[in-house]
Enzyme design. Structure first.
Site, PDB file in Angstrom:
ATOM      1  N   THR A 130     -26.355 -47.170 -16.352  1.00 39.95           N
ATOM      2  CA  THR A 130     -27.740 -47.429 -15.945  1.00 39.95           C
ATOM      3  C   THR A 130     -27.753 -48.404 -14.777  1.00 39.95           C
ATOM      4  O   THR A 130     -26.704 -48.629 -14.138  1.00 39.95           O
ATOM      5  CB  THR A 130     -28.579 -47.936 -17.140  1.00 39.95           C
ATOM      6  N   ASN A 131     -28.899 -48.986 -14.471  1.00 49.65           N
ATOM      7  CA  ASN A 131     -28.994 -49.956 -13.370  1.00 49.65           C
ATOM      8  C   ASN A 131     -29.910 -51.099 -13.799  1.00 49.65           C
ATOM      9  O   ASN A 131     -30.359 -51.144 -14.941  1.00 49.65           O
ATOM     10  CB  ASN A 131     -29.502 -49.259 -12.101  1.00 49.65           C
ATOM     11  N   ARG A 132     -30.207 -52.002 -12.879  1.00 53.39           N
ATOM     12  CA  ARG A 132     -30.871 -53.257 -13.263  1.00 53.39           C
ATOM     13  C   ARG A 132     -32.403 -53.166 -13.266  1.00 53.39           C
ATOM     14  O   ARG A 132     -33.079 -54.180 -13.414  1.00 53.39           O
ATOM     15  CB  ARG A 132     -30.411 -54.372 -12.326  1.00 53.39           C
TER      16      ARG A 132
END
Ligand code: PMT
Length: 403
Positions: free
Chosen positions: A201-203
């Site tokens: 995933t990402n932030r």
């Protein structure tokens, strides 16, 4: 107008009145006789700075017009907490106290927040009253399930003031400039499964997308919020479609966009996913795995194709999260993805972009305009985005899906 009836939850109504007054609302309060057993009119007068009325006022010198004046002046009648008895009176249209006659005189929308014991709420008489009121267009918020004053656990608790406030905000903004329009907003980072316990995933926290959804609701739109986010309060009135992966988001966006006026893609969509998610947890005893990646669909490119065929959405807004060459990269995405405008988001600074509450963006339009915004809250960025959406929608040249 706030009607308070006789429940132990009446103290929460004072908090609600205080929050409403802080938000700039003019709050007139009516307490039923039973409510005054739990809380005084003075409490409401103190937090709202305005008169709080009781049945003594009904029989006072202003009585023949007071309820008509109060009922007609109100933009919204909120009854919180509403006891089983008050629900019954509202459903039957009884006018034997000031709240009852004011409710009969009111022509505005009505929001009811019930609070009572779980058994009283479940009683067929109460349920019939709720159904009758709903049938007349009354909106309900709660009751929530939880511990009740009786010691029982079940549905009957008054919703929290923040939740009631959200519903009030929704009801009071229905006549805004986006009334009758559907706005689809995406938020959060997609999660691409590696195995049953891990994902890539990402932030992205979803804060910027949720703020856009709230701003669109505030402008009167119906909002479909397609998001991967768990931990943020859902803006009241938004229709939430939870998704996890880019493919799920693509399916949901394409389906919703076909009937929408506006799409705002604030989500951080993973460009790649593990080509094959493992069926079982990958064990470290098996050594360091090699992850082969596959390309995810580009949602905005797919929307552009669909839009050429359907003419919808009329306005499509993308975001560009960049660490280098902000304007050049955003401009190229604006053109390649067929957008109405793009929100160029410099995510290299600590106070902008992912997860924080502030953002610094430049809006770039397909026909050459640009607007550089200073550091501001994500809520303010969202308002600017929706203001720009309104301007694009307002120009006939932009109404026929030709950007
Ligand atoms: O969620 P927060 O913590 O509040 O952070 C906000 C944010 C930084 C995530 C947000 O402001 C933002 O910039 N969102 C876009 C992030 C991003 O993925 O940008 P991108 O440059 O990779 O993509 C450009 C556009 O194409 C975006 O609108 C994206 O949603 C869309 N996209 C991307 C990949 C893909 N496969 N399909 C897409 O449609």
């Amino acid at each position: 107008m706030l009607g308070v009836s006789g429940s132990i939850a009446a103290y929460k109504a004072a908090d609600l009145a205080s929050k409403l007054a802080q938000a700039g609302a003019q709050v007139d309060t009516i307490l039923t006789r039973a409510a005054t057993q739990f809380i005084t009119p003075l409490t409401f007068q103190s937090v709202t700075g305005r008169r709080a009325y009781t049945d003594d006022d009904l029989w006072g010198s202003e009585a023949h017009v007071l309820h008509i004046g109060l009922g007609h002046a109100a933009d919204l009648l909120v009854v919180a907490p509403a006891t089983a008895h008050t629900l019954a009176k509202l459903a039957q249209g009884l006018g034997d106290d000031l709240l009852g006659v004011t409710a009969l005189a009111a022509t505005c929308p009505v929001l009811v927040a019930p609070a009572m014991d779980a058994g009283m709420y479940a009683h067929p008489a109460t349920q019939a009253n709720v159904a009758a009121l709903r049938g007349r267009g009354v909106t309900f918020v709660g009751p929530e399930a939880g511990h009740l004053a009786s010691g029982l656990v079940g549905p009957g608790r008054l919703s929290e003031p923040a939740t009631i406030l959200g519903q009030i905000r929704y009801l009071l903004t229905r006549g805004g400039p986006l009334a009758g329009r559907t706005v689809v907003v995406t938020a959060g980072g997609t999660r691409e499964p590696v195995d049953p316990v891990r994902y890539l995933t990402n932030r992205s926290s979803g804060k910027q997308g949720y703020a856009v959804a709230q701003a669109a609701l505030d402008a009167g739109a119906e909002v479909i919020l397609i998001s991967t986010v768990d931990g943020l309060p859902l803006p009241a009135g938004a229709q939430h479609q939870p998704v996890e992966t880019a493919q799920q988001m693509a399916d949901a966006v394409l389906a919703a966009a076909a009937a929408a006026d506006v799409l705002v893609m604030a989500a951080a969509v993973a460009d790649f996913r593990p080509a094959q998610a493992a069926d079982h947890k990958i064990k470290k005893e098996s050594g360091v795995p090699t992850l082969e990646l596959a390309a995810n669909p580009d949602i905005l490119l797919a929307v552009a194709d669909q839009r050429r065929a359907l003419g919808r959405p009329k306005v499509v807004v993308g975001f560009a999260a960049e660490t280098d060459d902000l304007l050049k990269n955003a401009q190229s995405k604006l053109e390649r993805k067929g957008l109405s405008f793009i929100v160029a988001n410099d995510v290299s600074a600590a106070d902008a972009g992912f997860a924080v509450d502030t953002n610094r963006v430049v809006l770039l339009g397909v026909d050459g305009w640009s607007e550089t915004l200073p550091l501001m809250s994500k809520a303010d960025v969202a308002e600017k985005v929706i203001e720009r959406v309104l301007r694009v929608l307002g120009e006939p040249a932009h109404m026929d899906a030709d950007r």
